[in-house]
Design a protein around this motif. Structure first.
Motif, short mmCIF file in Angstrom:
data_model
loop_
_atom_site.label_atom_id
_atom_site.label_comp_id
_atom_site.label_asym_id
_atom_site.label_seq_id
_atom_site.Cartn_x
_atom_site.Cartn_y
_atom_site.Cartn_z
N HIS A 27 0.83 -1.21 0.00
CA HIS A 27 0.00 0.00 0.00
C HIS A 27 0.87 1.26 0.00
O HIS A 27 0.54 2.25 -0.65
CB HIS A 27 -0.95 0.01 1.20
CG HIS A 27 -2.17 -0.83 0.98
ND1 HIS A 27 -2.21 -2.17 1.32
CD2 HIS A 27 -3.37 -0.52 0.45
CE1 HIS A 27 -3.40 -2.64 1.00
NE2 HIS A 27 -4.13 -1.67 0.48
N LEU A 28 1.96 1.23 0.73
CA LEU A 28 2.85 2.38 0.78
C LEU A 28 3.55 2.60 -0.56
O LEU A 28 3.70 3.73 -1.02
CB LEU A 28 3.88 2.23 1.90
CG LEU A 28 3.33 2.28 3.33
CD1 LEU A 28 4.43 1.97 4.33
CD2 LEU A 28 2.69 3.62 3.63
N SER A 33 -3.02 4.76 -1.30
CA SER A 33 -3.80 4.34 -0.14
C SER A 33 -3.99 5.51 0.81
O SER A 33 -3.11 6.37 0.94
CB SER A 33 -3.10 3.21 0.60
OG SER A 33 -2.99 2.08 -0.21
N SER A 34 -5.13 5.50 1.48
CA SER A 34 -5.36 6.57 2.45
C SER A 34 -4.57 6.28 3.73
O SER A 34 -4.26 5.13 4.04
CB SER A 34 -6.85 6.68 2.78
OG SER A 34 -7.26 5.62 3.62
N CYS A 35 -4.26 7.34 4.43
CA CYS A 35 -3.54 7.20 5.70
C CYS A 35 -4.35 6.34 6.68
O CYS A 35 -3.78 5.53 7.41
CB CYS A 35 -3.28 8.57 6.31
SG CYS A 35 -2.13 9.58 5.37
N ILE A 36 -5.65 6.53 6.68
CA ILE A 36 -6.51 5.78 7.60
C ILE A 36 -6.42 4.29 7.32
O ILE A 36 -6.32 3.48 8.25
CB ILE A 36 -7.98 6.27 7.50
CG1 ILE A 36 -8.09 7.72 7.94
CG2 ILE A 36 -8.92 5.37 8.30
CD1 ILE A 36 -7.71 7.98 9.38
N ASP A 37 -6.43 3.90 6.05
CA ASP A 37 -6.33 2.47 5.70
C ASP A 37 -5.02 1.88 6.20
O ASP A 37 -4.99 0.78 6.75
CB ASP A 37 -6.45 2.27 4.19
CG ASP A 37 -7.84 2.54 3.66
OD1 ASP A 37 -8.80 2.54 4.48
OD2 ASP A 37 -7.99 2.75 2.45
N VAL A 38 -3.94 2.62 5.99
CA VAL A 38 -2.62 2.14 6.43
C VAL A 38 -2.57 2.07 7.96
O VAL A 38 -2.08 1.09 8.53
CB VAL A 38 -1.49 3.02 5.87
CG1 VAL A 38 -0.14 2.62 6.46
CG2 VAL A 38 -1.45 2.92 4.34
N LEU A 39 -3.10 3.09 8.62
CA LEU A 39 -3.12 3.09 10.09
C LEU A 39 -3.94 1.92 10.63
O LEU A 39 -3.56 1.29 11.63
CB LEU A 39 -3.68 4.41 10.62
CG LEU A 39 -2.72 5.59 10.53
CD1 LEU A 39 -3.47 6.90 10.79
CD2 LEU A 39 -1.57 5.43 11.48
N GLN A 40 -5.05 1.60 9.99
CA GLN A 40 -5.86 0.45 10.42
C GLN A 40 -5.09 -0.85 10.26
O GLN A 40 -5.14 -1.72 11.12
CB GLN A 40 -7.16 0.39 9.64
CG GLN A 40 -8.15 1.45 10.07
CD GLN A 40 -9.41 1.45 9.23
OE1 GLN A 40 -9.40 1.10 8.06
NE2 GLN A 40 -10.52 1.86 9.85
#
Length: 88
Positions: A27-28, A33-40
Motif C-alpha cells: 500500500h505504501l 492508499s489513504s492514511c486511515i487504511d494504512v493506520l488500520q
C-alpha cells in the motif's frame, strides 16, 4: 524454546503477520492508499504482535517455568495470563 517449532498455531500467527506487513508495504509503495487504511492495517499488526507475545509468554510459562511436574492451579494461571494481556 525448541518446542515451538512443533506449534502450528504460533507459526500460523507469524505467517499472518508477515502477510499483513507485506500488505502495508504494498500500500505504501502504491502511493494511492489513504492514511486511515494504512493506520488500520498497522493497528491490526500491533494487535497480532500482542497476541503472539501473549501466546509465547504462556508457552514459556507452561514449558519452562512451571514444567511438567508442577501441579498447576489453572484458575490462578488464567488470571495471571489475563493480567499480562491487559497490560500488553
Amino acid at each position: 524454546m525448541s518446542h515451538l517449532h512443533q506449534d502450528k498455531k504460533i507459526l500460523n500467527r507469524v505467517k499472518r503477520l508477515k502477510g499483513q506487513i507485506q500488505s502495508v508495504e504494498q500500500h505504501l509503495e502504491a502511493g494511492n492508499s489513504s492514511c486511515i487504511d494504512v493506520l488500520q492495517q498497522v493497528a491490526a499488526i500491533k494487535g497480532a504482535i500482542n497476541g503472539l507475545m501473549n501466546e509465547l509468554t504462556e508457552q514459556h510459562l507452561r514449558h519452562h517455568v512451571l514444567g511438567d511436574e508442577t501441579v498447576v492451579n489453572e484458575v490462578e494461571l488464567d488470571e495471571f495470563l489475563k493480567l499480562l494481556k491487559r497490560y500488553s
